[in-house]
Design a protein around this motif. Structure first.
Motif, PDB file in Angstrom:
ATOM      1  N   ALA A  14      56.587  98.009  72.131  1.00  0.00           N
ATOM      2  CA  ALA A  14      55.115  98.217  72.537  1.00  0.00           C
ATOM      3  C   ALA A  14      54.645  99.448  72.457  1.00  0.00           C
ATOM      4  N   VAL A  15      53.169  99.761  72.693  1.00  0.00           N
ATOM      5  CA  VAL A  15      52.700 101.081  72.310  1.00  0.00           C
ATOM      6  C   VAL A  15      51.526 101.043  73.314  1.00  0.00           C
ATOM      7  N   VAL A  16      51.410 102.379  73.772  1.00  0.00           N
ATOM      8  CA  VAL A  16      50.306 102.694  74.695  1.00  0.00           C
ATOM      9  C   VAL A  16      49.288 103.831  73.991  1.00  0.00           C
ATOM     10  N   MET A  17      48.161 103.852  74.043  1.00  0.00           N
ATOM     11  CA  MET A  17      47.267 104.772  73.313  1.00  0.00           C
ATOM     12  C   MET A  17      46.125 104.945  74.012  1.00  0.00           C
ATOM     13  N   GLY A  18      45.348 106.183  73.846  1.00  0.00           N
ATOM     14  CA  GLY A  18      44.029 106.644  74.488  1.00  0.00           C
ATOM     15  C   GLY A  18      43.036 105.621  73.858  1.00  0.00           C
ATOM     16  N   ARG A  19      41.930 105.560  74.407  1.00  0.00           N
ATOM     17  CA  ARG A  19      40.610 105.032  73.872  1.00  0.00           C
ATOM     18  C   ARG A  19      40.182 105.559  72.373  1.00  0.00           C
ATOM     19  N   THR A  20      40.238 107.128  72.527  1.00  0.00           N
ATOM     20  CA  THR A  20      39.907 107.661  71.462  1.00  0.00           C
ATOM     21  C   THR A  20      40.650 107.443  70.377  1.00  0.00           C
ATOM     22  N   MET A  21      42.160 107.618  70.400  1.00  0.00           N
ATOM     23  CA  MET A  21      42.682 107.059  69.274  1.00  0.00           C
ATOM     24  C   MET A  21      42.610 105.894  68.619  1.00  0.00           C
ATOM     25  N   TYR A  22      42.339 104.818  69.762  1.00  0.00           N
ATOM     26  CA  TYR A  22      42.107 103.583  69.220  1.00  0.00           C
ATOM     27  C   TYR A  22      40.951 103.529  68.361  1.00  0.00           C
ATOM     28  N   GLU A  23      39.513 104.220  68.867  1.00  0.00           N
ATOM     29  CA  GLU A  23      38.320 104.151  68.334  1.00  0.00           C
ATOM     30  C   GLU A  23      38.508 104.804  66.826  1.00  0.00           C
ATOM     31  N   THR A  24      39.305 105.903  66.899  1.00  0.00           N
ATOM     32  CA  THR A  24      39.168 106.642  65.735  1.00  0.00           C
ATOM     33  C   THR A  24      39.932 106.248  64.544  1.00  0.00           C
ATOM     34  N   GLY A  25      40.950 105.069  65.044  1.00  0.00           N
ATOM     35  CA  GLY A  25      41.988 104.396  64.103  1.00  0.00           C
ATOM     36  C   GLY A  25      41.716 103.166  63.743  1.00  0.00           C
ATOM     37  N   ALA A  26      40.678 102.510  64.603  1.00  0.00           N
ATOM     38  CA  ALA A  26      40.727 100.977  64.259  1.00  0.00           C
ATOM     39  C   ALA A  26      40.054 100.648  62.838  1.00  0.00           C
ATOM     40  N   ASP A  27      39.189 101.382  62.387  1.00  0.00           N
ATOM     41  CA  ASP A  27      38.915 101.197  60.945  1.00  0.00           C
ATOM     42  C   ASP A  27      39.977 101.186  60.123  1.00  0.00           C
ATOM     43  N   PHE A  28      40.592 102.463  60.063  1.00  0.00           N
ATOM     44  CA  PHE A  28      41.710 102.553  59.230  1.00  0.00           C
ATOM     45  C   PHE A  28      42.746 101.502  59.383  1.00  0.00           C
ATOM     46  N   TRP A  29      43.233 101.351  60.409  1.00  0.00           N
ATOM     47  CA  TRP A  29      44.187 100.324  60.574  1.00  0.00           C
ATOM     48  C   TRP A  29      43.891  98.853  60.130  1.00  0.00           C
ATOM     49  N   GLY A  30      42.376  98.520  60.085  1.00  0.00           N
ATOM     50  CA  GLY A  30      42.022  97.195  59.564  1.00  0.00           C
ATOM     51  C   GLY A  30      42.700  95.954  60.307  1.00  0.00           C
ATOM     52  N   GLU A  31      42.963  94.975  59.403  1.00  0.00           N
ATOM     53  CA  GLU A  31      43.264  93.444  59.910  1.00  0.00           C
ATOM     54  C   GLU A  31      44.751  93.744  60.191  1.00  0.00           C
ATOM     55  N   ASP A  32      45.305  94.364  59.448  1.00  0.00           N
ATOM     56  CA  ASP A  32      46.823  94.264  59.445  1.00  0.00           C
ATOM     57  C   ASP A  32      47.617  95.576  60.089  1.00  0.00           C
ATOM     58  N   PRO A  33      47.230  95.963  61.282  1.00  0.00           N
ATOM     59  CA  PRO A  33      47.661  97.572  61.450  1.00  0.00           C
ATOM     60  C   PRO A  33      49.224  97.778  61.428  1.00  0.00           C
ATOM     61  N   PRO A  34      49.504  99.054  61.524  1.00  0.00           N
ATOM     62  CA  PRO A  34      50.997  99.181  61.353  1.00  0.00           C
ATOM     63  C   PRO A  34      52.008  99.133  62.480  1.00  0.00           C
ATOM     64  N   PHE A  35      51.227  98.695  63.579  1.00  0.00           N
ATOM     65  CA  PHE A  35      52.304  98.762  64.801  1.00  0.00           C
ATOM     66  C   PHE A  35      53.173  97.424  64.733  1.00  0.00           C
ATOM     67  N   ARG A  36      52.527  96.335  64.438  1.00  0.00           N
ATOM     68  CA  ARG A  36      53.105  94.972  64.553  1.00  0.00           C
ATOM     69  C   ARG A  36      53.904  94.801  65.910  1.00  0.00           C
ATOM     70  N   ALA A  37      53.011  95.177  66.772  1.00  0.00           N
ATOM     71  CA  ALA A  37      53.540  95.263  68.279  1.00  0.00           C
ATOM     72  C   ALA A  37      52.384  95.042  68.883  1.00  0.00           C
ATOM     73  N   PRO A  38      52.533  94.510  70.523  1.00  0.00           N
ATOM     74  CA  PRO A  38      51.546  94.742  71.388  1.00  0.00           C
ATOM     75  C   PRO A  38      51.184  96.342  71.530  1.00  0.00           C
ATOM     76  N   VAL A  39      49.721  96.612  71.444  1.00  0.00           N
ATOM     77  CA  VAL A  39      49.311  97.892  71.801  1.00  0.00           C
ATOM     78  C   VAL A  39      48.290  97.866  73.185  1.00  0.00           C
ATOM     79  N   PHE A  40      48.494  98.689  74.061  1.00  0.00           N
ATOM     80  CA  PHE A  40      47.776  98.752  75.312  1.00  0.00           C
ATOM     81  C   PHE A  40      46.917  99.942  75.144  1.00  0.00           C
ATOM     82  N   VAL A  41      45.526  99.654  75.179  1.00  0.00           N
ATOM     83  CA  VAL A  41      44.511 100.810  74.943  1.00  0.00           C
ATOM     84  C   VAL A  41      44.106 101.204  76.478  1.00  0.00           C
TER      85      VAL A  41
END
Lengths: 205, 205
Positions: free
Chosen positions: B70-97
Motif C-alpha cells: 500500500a502507498v501513502v502520498m500527498g495531494r499534490t503528488m496525486y494531482e501532478t501524477g494522475a494524468d501521467f499514471w492514467g487508467e493503469d497506474p504503476p502502483f497496482r496496490a491501494p493508494v491513500f491520498v
C-alpha cells in the motif's frame, strides 16, 4: 594534481550542528559527524596517539593524509582548530588560510606550516598547488570555504563521508547554488562501513 | 510490516528542482533525478512498456514494487501524477491520498485504488497498514508528506537513491527538523551503480 574537498556530512546534509561558534566549532549535537573519526588508528597516529581501530575507515583516512600535499582552509576553521592541533598539527603539509588580516607564516612541527593568504580563493589555491608538488590539494573547510570553491568550479573531486544520522539542523554543505545550474558528477567509488558511507565523485572537466 | 520512504535525491539533497508547480511537477532541471528510472525494465513493465535495461537498478525497483502492499502520498503528488499514471497506474496496490477535500474512491485497472483520506497522517497510515497485509507501506511523497511522517517518527526505513548530480536548488527532503533532535540511523545496505547510489537505513525503535 587533483583538488579535493573531503568532508564528513550527515545524511540530511549538515557538516556542523546548529549554534556554531568559536567556543562550539562543531555546533550542537554534532558528535555523530566526528566521533567515528576519533577511534581510527590513522587519525590517532597523526595526533601522536597510539592504538585505535585498523579498519577500512582508518585506511581511507590514511590514504587521504598520504595523498594530500597541501591544504586550504577558511579562517574560522583555522581559529577554531588551532588550539586543538597544537604544536604538531595533523596536516604535516603546508596549510593556506584564507583571511583578510595579514599574519606572518607559522611554522609548526612535523611539516605543517600555516600561511595566511589575503588575496582570495584563487591565490590561495595557486599557492597550495605550487606547494603540493604532485600530490593533491585539499579544501578542508569550513562549509562556506568549500562552497566558494565549488561555486567557482575549482574542485575536481568531492569526497563525502556520509554518517548514518539526521542532525535536523546546522550548517549545510550545499546551501544555495553550488555551481552554475544543475551539474552532473561522475561517481568514482563507494565504500560502505558501519561507521560511514564513503562516496567519491569527480566533476567532469 | 515495515513503513518505508523511498525517494530519488540529488547529492545536494533535493528531491525536485526549483519552481515546482502542477504544470512542472519535477521542477526545473530535475531530469537527473528521474531520467535514470525511465530506462529500467521493471519501471517500463509497470507502465505497460516493453524493453528497458535489466540491471541492478531495475531489480531494486522491482523489489520495491513487489514489497509494497500500500502507498501513502500527498495531494499534490496525486494531482501532478494522475494524468501521467492514467487508467493503469504503476502502483497496482491501494493508494491513500492525504487531502482536505473528500472525494469518492477511484478504482483503476491492475489493482490500484485511490482513497482520499481527510483525517490526517496517522489515519492514512492506519488504513494503508490494514490494506497492505504483510507487505510494506511506502510513503511515496512528496517531500512535505515524507517530512511529516519522518517528523512523527512513523518511518521505519529510509531508502534513498542518490543520483550523481548537484541541482543547486529546489525542494529539499530534509528541511528543518526531521525528528526530535539528532537521530541515529542504522545503515542496512548500499548498492552502487553508475546511475545511483542506493542507500537503505533503518530508524532504531
Amino acid at each position: 594534481m587533483t583538488v579535493t574537498a573531503d568532508l564528513a556530512i550527515s545524511l540530511d546534509g549538515y557538516v556542523a550542528g546548529p549554534n556554531v561558534s568559536l567556543d562550539n566549532p562543531g555546533g550542537d549535537g554534532a558528535e555523530p559527524l566526528f566521533e567515528w573519526i576519533h577511534g581510527l588508528a590513522s587519525w590517532r597516529e597523526r595526533q601522536g596517539l597510539a592504538g585505535g581501530a585498523e579498519n577500512r575507515d582508518s585506511e581511507l583516512m590514511r590514504e587521504w593524509f598520504d595523498a594530500t600535499g597541501a591544504v586550504v582552509m577558511g579562517r574560522t576553521m583555522y581559529e577554531t582548530g588551532a588550539d586543538f592541533w597544537g604544536e604538531d598539527p595533523p596536516f604535516r603539509a603546508p596549510v593556506f588560510v584564507l583571511t583578510h588580516r595579514p599574519h606572518p607564516v607559522l611554522v609548526k612541527q612535523g611539516g605543517t606550516t600555516f600561511t595566511f593568504v589575503t588575496d582570495g580563493v584563487h591565490d590561495a589555491l595557486d599557492r597550495a598547488r605550487a606547494a603540493a608538488g604532485d600530490r593533491n590539494v585539499d579544501i578542508a573547510g569550513g562549509a562556506s570555504t568549500v562552497r566558494q570553491y565549488l561555486g567557482a568550479g575549482l574542485i575536481d573531486e568531492l569526497h563525502l563521508h556520509v554518517v548514518p544520522a539526521l542532525l535536523g539542523g546546522g550548517l549545510r554543505l550545499f546551501d544555495g547554488p553550488a555551481a552554475a545550474g544543475p551539474r552532473a558528477l561522475e561517481p568514482l567509488s563507494v565504500i560502505h562501513t558501519p561507521l560511514a558511507t564513503h562516496l567519491k565523485y569527480r566533476f567532469p572537466k
